[in-house]
Design a protein around this motif. Structure first.
Motif: not given
Ligand SMILES: Cc1ncc(COP(=O)(O)O)c(C=O)c1O
Length: 393
Positions: A56, A58-60, A62-64, A66-68
């Motif tokens: 996956s 950086s898609v996962y 960056r989106q998930r 790092e965020q949560s």
């Protein structure tokens, strides 16, 4: 949860537990202090996470992540050690966290003094000596009395605090990697506080094998890894800063990815081992399911006492680590008093008895052989050690 002391003696339980770990045939490993083995389920989860991140990318992340997800994992770590999530930041290991704390501690003035003892880890000693060159402070180096007692350890610090009134900062090692001695951290921290001295605690060997309450210890700054006694993949650690003391540690070398009130700015911003971090929830679950540090510590102490009790009074052997239950854990060191070269004896332990151990130097009390059972070590292994020590002395 069964009584930890009773279960520590239960070879059937620990044999079944050991079956959850894979290992190559080879010598009996009595050098489990370096890093711990992961269970098979943790290895499987780690491998799944490597594939997931590789697929996956950086898609996962960056989106998930790092965020949560990363924050959830940090919250789980904070819960495990009983502190607020905002007071911990992941690092690659204990050294990185401790170096960041030492490098960025901002309350030193030229002419101040900082303190280390002979029992600190070399990386910590080096970082504290670095302060002399870069902050203009004087490094006071003390040696601990041998054999150590609870009172001698506290008194050594008290005397140093009185003799060196310009002391502002000290390093303290919860469990020294040289002899396994457990420092009376709370008593020392109380004395230090009374003299206005901050403590940076090296907890590398303590986490997971000793039960403690970081806040109750009175420690504001500490560094840990998760790969020794918690059971994580390699490359994970964290630093702790008591929330009210965050301002006393600068952002790491001008770090600006996070706001100045976010502890993560106190570590170098970089791409971490994300699959390893993602494996932590399972690692914590397994640590808890076993009974945490209380259960691990009870087993390791039991194995330690099997060999120490058998050889403590034998001529030709000196066990370096005291038997005061406040001062020891699973790691304990000894030396052959009739042999000059302890390295040679480590080689004999391996070649003649198939026992893998390691020499540790640098303590004022001299070179020693460190014996560290692990969670997959069995009582029979300790009996082999007893026979070997008895014959080789
Ligand atoms: C007392 C002590 N401090 C610090 C460290 C460094 O830990 P890490 O390898 O996680 O940087 C070690 C490693 O063995 C240690 O024994």
């Amino acid at each position: 949860m069964p009584d930890n002391t009773l279960r520590a003696h239960d070879e059937v339980f620990w044999r079944t537990f050991a079956d959850r770990y894979d290992s190559h045939p080879g010598p009996v490993n009595l050098e489990n202090g370096y890093f711990g083995r992961m269970s098979r389920t943790v290895v499987d989860e780690y491998q799944r996470n490597i594939e997931l991140i590789n697929n996956s990318n950086s898609v996962y992340v960056r989106q998930r992540f790092e965020q949560s997800d990363n924050l959830d994992i940090r919250a789980q770590l904070a819960e495990l050690i009983g502190v607020r999530a905002q007071s911990v930041a992941f690092t690659a290991n204990a050294s990185a966290g401790l170096q960041s704390l030492i490098r960025n501690y901002n309350r030193l003035q030229p002419g101040d003094q900082v303190l280390i003892s002979d029992l600190e880890y070399d990386t910590v000693k080096g970082a504290m000596r670095w302060l002399a060159r870069h902050r203009g402070v004087e490094v006071i180096e003390i040696d601990h009395a041998h054999p150590a007692t609870f009172d001698s350890l506290v008194a050594t610090y008290r005397e140093a605090f009185i003799r060196h009134p310009k002391l502002k900062l000290m390093a303290l090692t919860h469990v020294t990697h040289r002899t396994g001695l457990v420092m009376p951290v709370q008593a020392i921290a109380t004395q230090a506080k009374a003299h206005g001295i901050d403590v940076i605690l090296d907890g590398a060997h303590a986490l997971g094998q000793i039960e403690f309450d970081l806040e109750a210890l009175g420690i504001a700054f500490a560094g840990y890894n998760l790969h020794k006694w918690i059971g994580s993949p390699l490359t994970l650690g964290f630093l702790y800063i008591a929330p009210q003391r965050l301002a006393d540690i600068d952002p790491d070398m001008g770090e600006m990815h996070y706001p100045v009130n976010d502890i993560r700015s106190r570590t170098p911003y970089s791409t971490p081992n994300i699959p390893a971090l993602m494996t932590l929830p399972l690692v914590f679950e397994e640590h808890r399911a076993l009974g945490g540090a209380a259960a691990k510590g009870a087993r390791l102490n039991y194995l330690r006492n099997l060999w120490v009790k058998a050889v403590r009074n034998l001529p030709g052997i000196e066990v370096m680590t005291p038997d005061d239950p406040r001062l020891y854990c699973g790691i304990t060191s000894m030396r052959f008093t009739r042999h000059d070269d302890q390295q040679l004896m480590v080689e004999r332990l391996l070649s003649d008895y198939n026992l893998f151990t390691v020499v540790r130097t640098g303590a004022a009390c001299g070179p020693c052989i460190r014996i560290t059972p692990g969670l997959t070590t069995m009582a029979d292994d300790m009996q082999c050690l007893v026979r070997a020590l008895n014959e080789l002395r």
